[in-house]
Enzyme design. Structure first.
Site, PDB file in Angstrom:
ATOM      1  N   CYS A 149       4.522  12.341  32.827  1.00  0.00           N
ATOM      2  CA  CYS A 149       4.751  13.683  32.271  1.00  0.00           C
ATOM      3  C   CYS A 149       4.620  13.644  30.755  1.00  0.00           C
ATOM      4  O   CYS A 149       5.412  12.965  30.078  1.00  0.00           O
ATOM      5  CB  CYS A 149       6.143  14.181  32.677  1.00  0.00           C
ATOM      6  SG  CYS A 149       6.534  15.818  32.028  1.00  0.00           S
ATOM      7  N   ILE A 150       3.648  14.371  30.223  1.00  0.00           N
ATOM      8  CA  ILE A 150       3.472  14.382  28.763  1.00  0.00           C
ATOM      9  C   ILE A 150       4.622  15.105  28.074  1.00  0.00           C
ATOM     10  O   ILE A 150       4.887  14.862  26.895  1.00  0.00           O
ATOM     11  CB  ILE A 150       2.135  15.042  28.368  1.00  0.00           C
ATOM     12  CG1 ILE A 150       2.107  16.520  28.783  1.00  0.00           C
ATOM     13  CG2 ILE A 150       0.962  14.281  28.952  1.00  0.00           C
ATOM     14  CD1 ILE A 150       0.941  17.292  28.210  1.00  0.00           C
TER      15      ILE A 150
END
Length: 306
Positions: A149-150
């Site tokens: 997850c950025i």
């Protein structure tokens, strides 16, 4: 295990968005609707602050908690008779299949080495346990990896999946709450002394609507997706692998069953913990080592011997 601190533009954007939503909600929407010194104003401000604090705390824990590393000394027990079902891979296997007798008749697997169920990561050059996957961004294997997850600059995996899930829950509650307060504050006629600053308030409202509406939709979809996954004890990776397994099972005239689906309630306790009153608390004592997981095969074996 804690992670080091490093700059991330998406994380900075999330922190700024949280700050903006909080201050605009408390000092503009609640103030204009109720007044911060009134009893309803104090109550709403306190509740919203509590939800925001839980949101921020779980967000920070999700960022700084290592999702789970494969121990350098990890070695699977190939003679363990209770470890018959592992997982679905994208290539060259059919997954776990259930026939008309509901008995498991096929037990995977892609990386079978010398007769044992050994999964080997070519990039890390070591064996990896069931449900672990290599993250090309983190450049290592992650236990029970869901996705990278950025927005938390981290993988969502075995050790931080629950706090990520709880963060999304509180974020959805906070955004819906803020949107309700925004709409409610628009129903109040502004005072004469507020009319002069109406243009600045209008800017705050426009930015808030443009921020809250798409964030509400995105987080709502994300929460619904992870509720669905949790009810089936799947990760995002396993869902996509299961699509292929389902197709192969139908092609072979079988019925596919996810090997880690042990029932909706048991699945939820596996992800969120055994105590239902702690499901929305950032507790991590139940997660275990991440090297072994209960399977449908274990449940069937227990039922057959009892």
């Amino acid at each position: 295990m804690k992670r080091g601190l490093s700059f991330s533009l998406p994380v900075t954007a999330v922190v700024l968005a949280i700050g903006y939503i909080y201050f605009s909600t408390v000092f503009v929407f609640i103030e204009r609707w109720f007044g911060l010194t009134s009893s309803p104003g104090i109550m709403n401000a306190s509740v919203f602050t509590a939800v925001a604090l839980m949101c921020v705390f779980n967000y920070a824990v999700a960022i700084f908690t290592d999702p789970g590393r494969v121990p350098s000394t990890y070695m699977p027990d190939v003679e363990d008779s209770h470890n018959s079902v592992h997982e679905i891979k994208r290539k060259d296997q059919r997954g776990t299949v259930v026939g008309q007798s509901k008995a498991i008749i096929d037990l995977e697997i892609k990386d079978i080495k010398d007769g044992g169920d050994l999964r080997y990561c070519q990039k890390c050059s070591h064996l990896k346990p069931p449900r672990a996957h290599h993250c090309r961004i983190c450049k290592r294997c992650v236990l029970r990896m869901d996705h990278h997850c950025i927005w938390i600059n981290n993988c969502v995996g075995h050790a931080n999946y629950k706090v990520f899930f709880v963060f999304v829950v509180y974020a959805v509650i906070a955004c819906i709450y803020a949107l309700v307060l925004l709409v409610g504050s628009l129903t109040v006629e502004p005072q004469k002394d507020e009319q002069q600053s109406d243009r600045s308030f209008r800017t705050v409202y426009v930015i808030s609507v443009l921020l809250l509406v798409p964030v509400n939709v995105a987080l709502g979809v994300l929460l619904g997706w992870h509720i669905y996954l949790s009810l089936q004890n799947k990760t995002t990776i396993e869902y996509h692998e299961g699509v292929r397994a389902l197709w192969l099972a139908k092609k072979g005239g079988h019925v596919y069953k996810h090997p880690y689906d042990i029932g909706a309630y048991e699945n939820l306790t596996t992800v969120l913990g055994p105590n239902i009153f702690c499901w929305l608390c950032p507790t991590l004592g139940h997660v275990g080592s991440g090297l072994q997981f209960r399977t449908a095969y274990d449940t069937m074996t227990t039922a057959s011997t009892s």
